[in-house]
Design an enzyme around this catalytic site. Sequence first.
Site, PDB file in Angstrom:
ATOM      1  N   ASN B 105       0.809  -1.213   0.000  1.00 62.06           N
ATOM      2  CA  ASN B 105       0.000   0.000   0.000  1.00 62.06           C
ATOM      3  C   ASN B 105       0.846   1.268   0.000  1.00 62.06           C
ATOM      4  O   ASN B 105       0.613   2.186  -0.783  1.00 62.06           O
ATOM      5  CB  ASN B 105      -0.901   0.047   1.250  1.00 62.06           C
ATOM      6  CG  ASN B 105      -1.377  -1.316   1.688  1.00 62.06           C
ATOM      7  OD1 ASN B 105      -0.557  -2.206   1.886  1.00 62.06           O
ATOM      8  ND2 ASN B 105      -2.674  -1.495   1.834  1.00 62.06           N
ATOM      9  N   ASP B 135       0.521  -9.640   3.841  1.00 65.22           N
ATOM     10  CA  ASP B 135      -0.695  -9.268   4.571  1.00 65.22           C
ATOM     11  C   ASP B 135      -1.948  -9.427   3.713  1.00 65.22           C
ATOM     12  O   ASP B 135      -3.059  -9.489   4.241  1.00 65.22           O
ATOM     13  CB  ASP B 135      -0.601  -7.818   5.050  1.00 65.22           C
ATOM     14  CG  ASP B 135       0.629  -7.564   5.890  1.00 65.22           C
ATOM     15  OD1 ASP B 135       1.070  -8.503   6.572  1.00 65.22           O
ATOM     16  OD2 ASP B 135       1.156  -6.435   5.860  1.00 65.22           O
ATOM     17  N   MET B 180       1.736 -12.678  11.608  1.00 64.91           N
ATOM     18  CA  MET B 180       1.724 -11.307  11.106  1.00 64.91           C
ATOM     19  C   MET B 180       0.376 -10.980  10.456  1.00 64.91           C
ATOM     20  O   MET B 180      -0.603 -11.691  10.640  1.00 64.91           O
ATOM     21  CB  MET B 180       2.878 -11.136  10.129  1.00 64.91           C
ATOM     22  CG  MET B 180       4.251 -11.222  10.788  1.00 64.91           C
ATOM     23  SD  MET B 180       5.591 -11.068   9.561  1.00 64.91           S
ATOM     24  CE  MET B 180       6.963 -10.587  10.615  1.00 64.91           C
ATOM     25  N   GLY B 181       0.336  -9.894   9.700  1.00 63.62           N
ATOM     26  CA  GLY B 181      -0.889  -9.531   8.973  1.00 63.62           C
ATOM     27  C   GLY B 181      -1.289  -8.078   9.106  1.00 63.62           C
ATOM     28  O   GLY B 181      -2.352  -7.687   8.659  1.00 63.62           O
TER      29      GLY B 181
END
Lengths: 395, 395
Positions: B105, B135, B180-181
């Site tokens: 992003n 992610d 994670m994420g």
Amino acid sequence: MKLLVGQSGGPTAVINASLFGVLDEALASSQVSGVVGSLHGIEGVLRRELIDLGQEAPETLALLPHTPSAALGSCRYKLRDDDLEAVLAVFRQYDIRCFIYIGGNDSADTAHRVGEAAHEAGYELRVMGVPKTIDNDLPLTDHCPGYGSAARFVALATMAAGRDTEAMRRTDPVKIVEVMGRHAGWLAAASMLGKRSAEDAPHLVYVPERPLAAEAILDEVARAHQALGYAVLALCENQPDPSGKVLGAEGTPVFVDAFGHAYHESPGAYLARRIQDELGLRARLDKPGSIQRMMTATVSATDRAEAELVGRQAVRCALAGQTDQMVILVRQPGEPYACTLDTALLQDIANQQKRLPASYLEPQASLPSQAFRDYALPLIGEPLPTLARLRAIPV
Amino acid sequence: MKLLVGQSGGPTAVINASLFGVLDEALASSQVSGVVGSLHGIEGVLRRELIDLGQEAPETLALLPHTPSAALGSCRYKLRDDDLEAVLAVFRQYDIRCFIYIGGNDSADTAHRVGEAAHEAGYELRVMGVPKTIDNDLPLTDHCPGYGSAARFVALATMAAGRDTEAMRRTDPVKIVEVMGRHAGWLAAASMLGKRSAEDAPHLVYVPERPLAAEAILDEVARAHQALGYAVLALCENQPDPSGKVLGAEGTPVFVDAFGHAYHESPGAYLARRIQDELGLRARLDKPGSIQRMMTATVSATDRAEAELVGRQAVRCALAGQTDQMVILVRQPGEPYACTLDTALLQDIANQQKRLPASYLEPQASLPSQAFRDYALPLIGEPLPTLARLRAIPV
């Protein structure tokens, strides 16, 4: 004769290959009239949680060597002297004449004491131990089934953590990989098996055989970071300082439970905090925990084959009349890698611990030596991958 | 035209496959006069740390798709407005006319702003984004290269942790796998891709899209433990409570650094402590950290192939005259799994976040739904292993 088998201690990715070896050998033998499985090790005997392994489907048995963890369930139960009579009573009831116990140091102790009690009671029983532990800390055997696969995981994980840190050095320049190993550094040392250059991780390896004060570790991290712009260290979850205390076990506990037990940061978390605080370098901790001893994707084919073999051999030895022994692996000199099988007295393995010899550590650096690499590399199976690193010729 | 490529954000196991796609496509094109690599993303442009990728050995390039992490180095640099002029000055100096940025992003934002600045300055530049993030939180694309491999790791790791806990339930009945994420649950949800029965882990999955108070989680853990005798939960490293605060971020910090920043337990460590303290169940934490996004042994072949493809496509689009776009993957309806390529405006991806839709979560249980499984399973490559579980017929 009827045979009883159990699994004990921390499970591994290949302990079920040993169970398969035991079953396949026993079920094929005309001397064996039945194979009983004890759920959760010796606890299953005491609780009479016993199953008929002859009734398992062939498809299930065929999957066992590829199924991590202990299919029978495991335990961490220290046999009390007054348990021995109860164990013998169950053995008598089911006419168990052969007891195969797959486990580590403590399990060897359990097996030995059961055998001794049977002998004293005049009950004919053959007892054989099958070695198992990712910690690789059993004496007399060259290595322990379970170690090769966990070592392969740790080597690959450290390569992964190293490349991650190399790329992210601008923001996250220090990484700590905390691994298992009880009070021996075999598994932490395996972190270096994928290291082929000074840039490759790990840059520092800390093992219980060579305690170092946190301050000295911080100095080494600062120097490693200065040389490369990043640093990756591997260490054992029980890494002690020179006083023998686990790193981080002094000072304010993270919390104190309802019974007053104090809980401290792990050595990795403790060092990460101090590196961040005192060196001003962001330090991240990778702590794979039980994943490292269980991951199917990193099983060593050599390890799996040997795990099955020692299981088979335990049955063969028992049927040939041996008792109170553990099967061991004997490394043959020279190349290519080969091991033969032998046996050692359970009492010589029980409660003993084999630690890294001094020759497996660099004298002047916190790293395992070439001699360790020569020892361990054949155990982890197929060669580790070769990774690219750009020459990076400036425009 | 001369092309510049950079890698940005948290690296993945296959981001170098995208780099390889870019290089292989660009170096083979008669329209491309040179390929420049920027070290550590856009920082390399600002610092003029630029390399000539045309001088890399073919053997090195061939290894790239199998090398995890960002071979060019990565960064987490938020471009300031006054950086844009400096970036353009470097592009002018080296006559860079095509800028390919591999990232998530934030990188889409960087690429978009550089393209906009070039347009405003009347400097002809084609800008293409290549999607990357474990992610899986980029909008518009069906999924993000990097996710499939990390999801495969998490699925296998949870299977491993589950079997470990099942065997050790007598002493260590609860396991927490913290993954994670960022602020999306895609990776935590992947923990269930190997679950085939009620006994299989995970038994509970917590994702940021559905915050739950620690007390409610403890209740669910107690119920799951009561049903099976053990319980495995997976959760996101940023798992919030209903107030939006990360679990464990309230209360006494573990330590406060020299700058007064407070450091708290991770949600997994916090829950493990409370489960131990309040439920009286020993809870262990597996936190693979960067290993989960880097491990070569768990790369999804589908993921690697797609990562290379989106890299190639970005070059093709740029050479065809496109700009200010990111390559996206478009899922084709029906079986077997297939994706086609398309593009979306960088500005529609920049700084946006795609979270798990409600239909990917069970309405009544803390678990991902069958719809999520159908979505994610094709992304993780070859089928996960089938493991044995004994029927365990009592003697």
